[in-house]
Design a protein around this motif. Structure first.
Motif, PDB file in Angstrom:
ATOM      1  N   ILE A   5      34.147  37.188  33.224  1.00  0.00           N
ATOM      2  CA  ILE A   5      35.237  36.733  34.100  1.00  0.00           C
ATOM      3  C   ILE A   5      36.584  37.249  33.571  1.00  0.00           C
ATOM      4  N   ILE A   6      36.797  37.095  32.252  1.00  0.00           N
ATOM      5  CA  ILE A   6      38.086  37.522  31.676  1.00  0.00           C
ATOM      6  C   ILE A   6      38.254  39.024  31.885  1.00  0.00           C
ATOM      7  N   ASP A   7      37.172  39.771  31.651  1.00  0.00           N
ATOM      8  CA  ASP A   7      37.224  41.209  31.812  1.00  0.00           C
ATOM      9  C   ASP A   7      37.578  41.595  33.256  1.00  0.00           C
ATOM     10  N   THR A   8      36.956  40.903  34.202  1.00  0.00           N
ATOM     11  CA  THR A   8      37.223  41.203  35.619  1.00  0.00           C
ATOM     12  C   THR A   8      38.680  40.884  35.953  1.00  0.00           C
ATOM     13  N   ILE A   9      39.166  39.744  35.446  1.00  0.00           N
ATOM     14  CA  ILE A   9      40.561  39.359  35.721  1.00  0.00           C
ATOM     15  C   ILE A   9      41.500  40.401  35.123  1.00  0.00           C
ATOM     16  N   GLU A  10      41.249  40.795  33.862  1.00  0.00           N
ATOM     17  CA  GLU A  10      42.183  41.708  33.191  1.00  0.00           C
ATOM     18  C   GLU A  10      42.185  43.092  33.810  1.00  0.00           C
ATOM     19  N   ASN A  11      41.094  43.470  34.446  1.00  0.00           N
ATOM     20  CA  ASN A  11      41.037  44.780  35.099  1.00  0.00           C
ATOM     21  C   ASN A  11      41.400  44.727  36.578  1.00  0.00           C
ATOM     22  N   SER A  12      41.901  43.590  37.035  1.00  0.00           N
ATOM     23  CA  SER A  12      42.281  43.470  38.456  1.00  0.00           C
ATOM     24  C   SER A  12      43.782  43.619  38.599  1.00  0.00           C
ATOM     25  N   PRO A  13      44.240  44.100  39.772  1.00  0.00           N
ATOM     26  CA  PRO A  13      45.688  44.195  39.993  1.00  0.00           C
ATOM     27  C   PRO A  13      46.323  42.812  39.779  1.00  0.00           C
ATOM     28  N   ASN A  14      47.429  42.765  39.116  1.00  0.00           N
ATOM     29  CA  ASN A  14      48.156  41.517  38.835  1.00  0.00           C
ATOM     30  C   ASN A  14      47.361  40.526  37.974  1.00  0.00           C
ATOM     31  N   TYR A 177      44.368  31.861  43.359  1.00  0.00           N
ATOM     32  CA  TYR A 177      43.748  32.900  42.523  1.00  0.00           C
ATOM     33  C   TYR A 177      43.384  32.289  41.169  1.00  0.00           C
ATOM     34  N   VAL A 178      42.466  32.953  40.471  1.00  0.00           N
ATOM     35  CA  VAL A 178      42.102  32.509  39.126  1.00  0.00           C
ATOM     36  C   VAL A 178      42.662  33.524  38.132  1.00  0.00           C
ATOM     37  N   THR A 179      43.354  33.014  37.100  1.00  0.00           N
ATOM     38  CA  THR A 179      43.910  33.894  36.068  1.00  0.00           C
ATOM     39  C   THR A 179      43.440  33.401  34.693  1.00  0.00           C
ATOM     40  N   TRP A 180      43.715  34.232  33.678  1.00  0.00           N
ATOM     41  CA  TRP A 180      43.412  33.841  32.292  1.00  0.00           C
ATOM     42  C   TRP A 180      44.744  33.748  31.564  1.00  0.00           C
ATOM     43  N   ASP A 182      46.905  31.495  28.356  1.00  0.00           N
ATOM     44  CA  ASP A 182      46.839  30.540  27.231  1.00  0.00           C
ATOM     45  C   ASP A 182      45.392  30.176  26.898  1.00  0.00           C
ATOM     46  N   ASN A 183      44.537  31.209  26.880  1.00  0.00           N
ATOM     47  CA  ASN A 183      43.124  30.993  26.557  1.00  0.00           C
ATOM     48  C   ASN A 183      42.396  30.043  27.497  1.00  0.00           C
ATOM     49  N   GLN A 184      42.853  30.015  28.733  1.00  0.00           N
ATOM     50  CA  GLN A 184      42.188  29.138  29.715  1.00  0.00           C
ATOM     51  C   GLN A 184      42.135  29.819  31.073  1.00  0.00           C
ATOM     52  N   LEU A 185      41.134  29.442  31.864  1.00  0.00           N
ATOM     53  CA  LEU A 185      41.126  29.858  33.265  1.00  0.00           C
ATOM     54  C   LEU A 185      42.096  28.947  33.999  1.00  0.00           C
ATOM     55  N   LYS A 186      43.033  29.558  34.725  1.00  0.00           N
ATOM     56  CA  LYS A 186      44.018  28.728  35.436  1.00  0.00           C
ATOM     57  C   LYS A 186      44.115  29.163  36.885  1.00  0.00           C
ATOM     58  N   GLU A 187      44.497  28.241  37.741  1.00  0.00           N
ATOM     59  CA  GLU A 187      44.682  28.571  39.159  1.00  0.00           C
ATOM     60  C   GLU A 187      46.157  28.811  39.442  1.00  0.00           C
ATOM     61  N   ILE A 188      46.450  29.843  40.251  1.00  0.00           N
ATOM     62  CA  ILE A 188      47.817  30.017  40.722  1.00  0.00           C
ATOM     63  C   ILE A 188      47.792  30.279  42.230  1.00  0.00           C
ATOM     64  N   ALA A 189      48.864  29.877  42.895  1.00  0.00           N
ATOM     65  CA  ALA A 189      48.943  30.103  44.349  1.00  0.00           C
ATOM     66  C   ALA A 189      49.893  31.272  44.603  1.00  0.00           C
ATOM     67  N   GLU A 190      49.399  32.276  45.335  1.00  0.00           N
ATOM     68  CA  GLU A 190      50.229  33.464  45.643  1.00  0.00           C
ATOM     69  C   GLU A 190      49.988  33.844  47.104  1.00  0.00           C
ATOM     70  N   GLU A 191      50.525  35.008  47.495  1.00  0.00           N
ATOM     71  CA  GLU A 191      50.330  35.445  48.888  1.00  0.00           C
ATOM     72  C   GLU A 191      48.845  35.683  49.183  1.00  0.00           C
ATOM     73  N   ILE A 192      48.463  35.521  50.433  1.00  0.00           N
ATOM     74  CA  ILE A 192      47.034  35.634  50.781  1.00  0.00           C
ATOM     75  C   ILE A 192      46.530  37.060  50.539  1.00  0.00           C
ATOM     76  N   SER A 193      45.242  37.168  50.178  1.00  0.00           N
ATOM     77  CA  SER A 193      44.676  38.470  49.813  1.00  0.00           C
ATOM     78  C   SER A 193      44.288  39.293  51.029  1.00  0.00           C
ATOM     79  N   THR A 194      44.115  38.634  52.177  1.00  0.00           N
ATOM     80  CA  THR A 194      43.671  39.364  53.369  1.00  0.00           C
ATOM     81  C   THR A 194      44.139  38.650  54.638  1.00  0.00           C
ATOM     82  N   PRO A 195      44.563  39.443  55.653  1.00  0.00           N
ATOM     83  CA  PRO A 195      44.977  38.807  56.916  1.00  0.00           C
ATOM     84  C   PRO A 195      43.811  38.139  57.641  1.00  0.00           C
ATOM     85  N   GLN A 196      42.585  38.403  57.179  1.00  0.00           N
ATOM     86  CA  GLN A 196      41.426  37.740  57.817  1.00  0.00           C
ATOM     87  C   GLN A 196      41.522  36.221  57.706  1.00  0.00           C
ATOM     88  N   LEU A 197      42.257  35.760  56.678  1.00  0.00           N
ATOM     89  CA  LEU A 197      42.419  34.305  56.534  1.00  0.00           C
ATOM     90  C   LEU A 197      43.244  33.751  57.704  1.00  0.00           C
TER      91      LEU A 197
END
Ligand SMILES: C[S@@+](CC[C@H](N)C(=O)[O-])C[C@H]1O[C@@H](n2cnc3c(N)ncnc32)[C@H](O)[C@@H]1O
Length: 378
Positions: A5-14, A177-180, A182-197
């Motif tokens: 999970i951490i690897d996927t997060i760190e290799n994702s945009p933002n 979104y889920v981010t990493w 302070d050594n924790q998985l955390k949730e943040i709210a940002e702009e929607i990832s797709t207009p399909q929503l």
């Protein structure tokens, strides 16, 4: 799993991934995901149980419904039964055993196909079902468009699809979104990832940014359910789609008072709401929005035949007769108690009996109403 999970997060945009991508990883990562790794444990001793864990009645009553469907497709001498997401394989075994014994003509017409995402569960199913030579395992790619005459069905499949989490902030629709950090998985709210929503909420005619929804209202959106229905409608030539799952219509699902959504986690038969523990070892589900399935179905040429509750559906198919037959002197007392309990659980409106059953059809004359829909919710 955490490293993945951490690897996927760190290799994702933002350095963030949508909650849907996170849920997809923890449930379906090819090696470590809950469903793929072989850790999934369905049954009375497992993380959760389903209707077919309670015995063969559920599958047998469903088999009665399939048999009736086949009578409305008289011009075809074969009937495809496509089970999507077959879990332990119990349901397939119950349906086919019953048909072979009670409706052997129909049994010979049936081609049973299982479409299953998890390689570990395919192995388990193939082992359990090795005596049935009429089952084949396929993927959607193996099935040509407009080639299926019969019924495509699922039980507790759609609630296991990864969902997007959205929220209302400053009168706008935001995505979780889920981010990493302070050594924790955390949730943040940002702009929607797709207009399909946005398209989704238009489809079901709901606007959670309106004033009657509280600030920070949270809920889920199952975009994968709509993609899935598109594939199903393309593959079906003539016949039915039967979907059983826990859920509501959109007005209840997205009710302003349901401000925390419907996400549930299951670990060793305990139920909680934290998706960030027991990574790859617990099941995670979100309830199903049946209005979205019906409306998307209409756009794709699937007509709603009926929407009912599982309890009513099974009663209409003969569950009441099975309860009554318990006192005909053929059963011992322990058998009576065990079967009565199982039958009651299947119809209990606060449990499995409250699940919804949606039947949609393609190119069928719907004036012929189906037995299981006699007590229709519509
Ligand atoms: C909650 S289990 C239900 C199993 C079974 N239907 C039952 O009632 O016991 C969900 C099942 O759907 C499968 N699954 C999840 N996503 C899938 C997909 N996209 N295509 C096919 N199967 C899928 C899982 O691997 C699992 O077998």
């Amino acid at each position: 799993m955490l490293e993945i999970i951490i690897d996927t997060i760190e290799n994702s945009p933002n350095q963030r991934i949508t909650f849907a991508d996170y849920m997809n990883l923890v449930l379906y990562h090819p090696e470590q995901g809950y469903y793929s790794s072989g850790k999934v444990n369905i049954g009375s001793e497992g993380d959760f149980f389903t209707a077919s864990s309670l015995g063969s009645d559920f599958g047998e009553l469903l088999a009665e419904q399939f048999k009736e469907m086949s009578e409305f497709l008289t011009y075809s001498d074969s009937f495809n039964l496509i089970e999507v997401g077959a879990g332990t394989g119990n349901l397939a075994a119950d349906i086919l055993t019953y048909l072979k014994e009670k409706h052997s003509n129909f049994y010979h017409q049936v081609h049973y196909i299982i479409i299953e995402e998890s390689q570990a569960l395919i192995k388990e199913q193939q082992n359990k079902l090795k005596d049935f030579d009429k089952i084949t395992w396929k993927s959607w790619q193996d099935i040509p468009k407009n080639s299926i005459t019969g019924c495509i069905f699922s039980n507790e499949l759609i609630d296991a699809f990864p969902v997007h989490k959205v929220t209302k902030q400053n009168k706008q629709l935001k995505e979780i979104y889920v981010t990493w950090q302070d050594n924790q998985l955390k949730e943040i709210a940002e702009e929607i990832s797709t207009p399909q929503l946005l398209d989704y909420f238009k489809l079901i005619d709901i606007d959670i940014t309106k004033d009657n929804y509280p600030e920070n209202y949270r809920t889920e959106v199952n975009l994968k359910a709509l993609d899935w229905l598109k594939i199903v409608s393309e593959k079906l030539n003539i016949g039915y789609v039967l979907t059983i799952d826990y859920g509501y219509d959109a007005s209840k699902y997205y009710h302003a008072q349901r401000y925390q959504g419907t996400l549930n986690c299951y670990y060793k038969h305990r139920h909680h709401h934290n998706p960030y523990v027991n990574l790859g070892e617990q099941d995670m589900t979100a309830h199903v929005d049946f209005t979205a399935l019906e409306k998307q179905g209409n756009l794709l040429g699937l007509e709603t035949v009926g929407l009912t509750q599982q309890g009513l559906f099974l009663m209409a198919l003969g569950l009441g007769d099975r309860l009554a037959a318990l006192s005909n002197g053929h059963y011992s007392l322990p058998q009576i108690l065990q079967r009565r309990d199982a039958l009651h659980q299947l119809i209990n409106p606060t449990g499995l009996g409250g699940f919804k059953v949606l039947i949609q059809s393609k190119k069928i004359d719907n004036n012929q109403s189906l037995k299981g829909l006699k007590e229709n919710l519509m």
